[in-house]
Design an enzyme around this catalytic site. Structure first.
Site, short mmCIF file in Angstrom:
data_model
loop_
_atom_site.label_atom_id
_atom_site.label_comp_id
_atom_site.label_asym_id
_atom_site.label_seq_id
_atom_site.Cartn_x
_atom_site.Cartn_y
_atom_site.Cartn_z
N GLU B 432 0.73 -1.00 -0.01
CA GLU B 432 0.04 0.01 -0.01
C GLU B 432 0.89 1.43 -0.10
O GLU B 432 0.20 2.36 -0.03
CB GLU B 432 -0.94 -0.02 1.20
CG GLU B 432 -0.23 -0.06 2.51
CD GLU B 432 -1.21 -0.31 3.57
OE1 GLU B 432 -2.40 0.04 3.53
OE2 GLU B 432 -0.89 -0.95 4.65
N ASP B 456 -5.12 3.24 0.02
CA ASP B 456 -4.00 3.88 0.73
C ASP B 456 -3.02 3.92 -0.59
O ASP B 456 -2.34 4.93 -0.58
CB ASP B 456 -3.03 3.28 1.83
CG ASP B 456 -3.84 3.72 2.97
OD1 ASP B 456 -4.25 4.88 2.93
OD2 ASP B 456 -3.78 2.86 4.20
#
Lengths: 87, 577
Positions: B432, B456
């Site tokens: 992420e 994210d």
């Protein structure tokens, strides 16, 4: 007369199940019981409507007062109940 | 045709005849002389209502389910609230008014106390109290309107009301109801819960609908969009019915697909799992309707407490879920918390930039005792099902190695304690951060699997705070850099022969599904409600057929071109239906 303090720690406060459980617990005692917030606002813990309409949220400090034949027991058990609340 | 807009609470299409359910009017007020007789009338009504609630509870259990029936237990408790009703009885005696009026007044007083609160949960409880008082008043005044009579012989009923109470909805003949429209109510109201349980569309918040109708109008409901059409002409109605039929068929197919394995036309298998991590969705988790849990967020165990949860409390939660997955995969993500989510007892200092700060794996590696407790609990749960462990926010290889060493340490301590766990538990990472994407070739050699946290990843790759409205236009799942980052991760995983999945919003984005398939995705982890649809779509695509197309997409030079290209593919797919 017997008094002690406790803090509501569970996230949802005195809602639904905790409120219903508190009322069921309090109804077991013969004593007159009263719970007061720090602001002085009071409610009757034997009445579900009174408990719900008090809208007690997380972090509220309360004072439990009982007067009657089983006042010690009542306050001790209610404080224990409030301290055990967690969701 | 006049159209009104509300919110789709329970999705679907419905057509039928409007039957209005009007709210209760204020009870008549009259003078009484015999207070004791009023009290006796109330006691009798209380008993009648008690019996009625018990009967409704039974019916609700039978017709809807035990969860919806629970409300009647709460009703009975309110009905037996002596302190409250004593006040009404006293008022009736002191003011010499009839008891139903006294109850009405007391109820209004209590409602006033709730009005100042803005907690949606408490608002619902206020409605419960009002409903119980109304039932008692109705019983005292002898009667009220019966829904069955109003609906008459209408066979396709759309119930329209200001709001509906559980007592009212349970009493209705559900076999004839095609939809609900209410002026009030939130997406968690009883009307919505009931409608979802019955699989009936419901539109809430349709303000002004009661004023528009007089009853028996023809209505068409689009609960996906939240629109109510009043008195459509024949052409519009026929059009709508066609849409309905198509949707019905699709929903049927989705429902069947959810429990089946998803394979592309050319036989490439993809697991479709669910994301979970809050009490409601954990409770609703059904291993028969998905391929397991692709992301179990563990923060819920740490919230609403005064201290860290101990190992046993965590073990119980994880092992319960692992057992319920009945052999299907459960990926447990270790604690992902930071300065943006303050938990008093964790004592995390306030930060200017919590998303770039002390959080997730950084916090866990810095607080080894907290991490150790969680890892022991997860490992123990691995003896109860197909549990895997996943670390969030990995940026460097060193972090992965340290975290894996913590897992080994937890294993050693469990061995010493003689507690069972899966020695070969898979240990994977969330990809992420741009750092992890750029390092994917090396990480893939030491992680057992990758799960791309797209929410994210988009935020970090595009340097866009997803909560900041002014820069939202940059937060785009079709951003070329994001798509390149994902391809990089996918290629590294495929090269090392480890599974890779996606667990963010983009995993259930129809438009991007062909991209994930072409890249060889092993797992998509999404919300339960989308599982059937995504599996159904997978079954209509071919990995080999998509590969050259997606190759072409990757050669495009702007976000707009990529979107147009993917939209074109989606349109083709839809038309081929």
């Amino acid at each position: 007369m017997f008094t002690d303090n406790a803090t509501i720690k569970n996230q949802t406060g005195l809602h639904a199940r905790p409120a219903a459980q508190l009322v069921a617990l309090c109804k077991k005692f013969a004593s007159n019981i009263e719970i007061a917030e720090a602001s002085g606002k009071k409610f009757d813990p034997k009445s579900i409507i009174s408990v719900l309409s008090a809208g007690i949220t997380q972090g509220t400090d309360v004072t439990i007062t009982a007067e009657g034949s089983d006042e010690n027991d009542a306050v001790v058990q209610i404080v224990a109940f409030i301290n055990d609340l967690s969701e | 045709m006049k159209t009104l807009k509300g919110i789709g609470g329970s999705k679907g299409y419905a057509a039928g005849t409007a039957i209005l359910k009007r709210g209760q009017a204020k009870p008549e007020k009259y003078a009484v002389t015999d207070g004791a007789a009023e009290e006796a009338r109330f006691r009798k009504a209380q008993d009648v209502c008690e019996a009625r609630f018990a009967e409704l509870e039974e019916r609700a259990v039978r017709d809807i389910g035990p969860d919806e029936a629970e409300i009647f237990g709460a009703y009975r408790m309110i009905l037996r609230d002596d302190a409250f009703f004593k006040k009404a009885i006293d008022r009736s005696k002191s003011d010499s008014v009839n008891i139903e009026y006294a109850i009405y007044e007391e109820c209004r007083g209590v409602m006033g106390m709730f009005e100042a609160m803005d907690d949606p949960y408490l608002k619902e409880r206020a409605a419960d109290i009002e409903n119980v008082c109304n039932e008692v008043i109705l019983c005292l005044s002898g009667g009220g309107s019966d829904f069955a009579i109003e609906a008459g012989s209408v066979s396709d009923v759309i119930v329209v009301a200001e709001d509906l109470t559980p007592a009212e909805t349970v009493k209705m003949d559900k076999s004839r109801i095609r939809g609900f429209v209410t002026e009030k109510g939130g997406i968690t109201s009883h009307t919505v819960i009931l409608a979802k349980a019955l699989g009936i569309p419901a539109i809430i918040g349709a303000e002004g609908i009661m004023g528009e109708l007089s009853g028996k109008e023809r209505l068409i409901l689009d609960a996906y969009e939240g629109t109510v059409g009043i008195n459509p002409d024949d052409a519009a109605f026929a059009d709508f019915m066609k849409t309905c039929d198509k949707d019905k068929e699709l929903q049927l197919q989705y429902g069947l697909s959810a429990g089946q394995p998803a394979n592309t036309i050319d036989g490439f298998h993809i697991d479709v799992l669910v994301n979970t991590g809050d009490a409601d969705s954990i409770k609703a988790f059904d291993a028969g309707k998905c391929d397991g849990i692709g992301l179990l967020r563990t923060e819920f165990i740490y919230m609403g407490r005064s201290d860290y949860p101990d190992e046993n409390a965590q073990y119980e939660a994880y092992s319960d879920i692992a057992r319920r997955a009945s052999g299907k995969e459960v990926i447990i993500r270790t604690l992902d918390i930071g300065g943006d989510k303050q938990l008093g007892y964790m004592d995390i200092p306030k930060e200017n930039n919590p998303f770039l700060g002390y959080r997730a794996i950084r916090l866990c590696l810095d607080r080894p005792e907290v991490f150790h407790t969680q890892l022991r609990a997860i490992l123990r749960a691995s003896s109860c099902g197909n549990v895997k462990v996943m670390f969030p926010m990995i940026v460097t290889l060193e972090e992965l190695r340290s975290a894996k060493e913590c897992v080994e340490k937890a294993k050693r301590s469990l061995r010493a304690d003689g507690l069972p766990f899966n020695e070969n538990i898979a240990v994977g990472i969330m990809v992420e951060t741009p750092a992890a994407a750029l390092l994917a070739d090396l990480l893939a050699k030491e992680a057992d699997f990758f799960s791309i946290g797209s929410n994210d990843l988009i935020q970090y790759v595009t340097a866009t705070d997803r909560m900041n409205d002014r820069v939202q236009y940059l937060y785009d799942s079709c951003n070329l850099s994001v798509l390149r980052a994902i391809r990089m991760v996918a290629q590294s995983a495929v090269r090392e022969g480890i599974p890779w999945g996606i667990c963010g919003e983009v995993a259930s984005d129809e438009r991007l599904l062909p991209v994930w398939i072409a890249l060889g995705v092993s797992e998509l982890s999404i919300v339960q409600s989308q599982v059937g649809k995504i599996k159904h779509l997978i079954g209509r695509l071919s990995k080999a057929g998509l590969a050259p197309e997606i190759e072409r997409m990757y050669a495009l030079g702007s976000i707009e071109e990529v979107k147009a290209f993917l939209d074109g593919m989606l349109l083709e797919l839809r038309e081929a239906r």
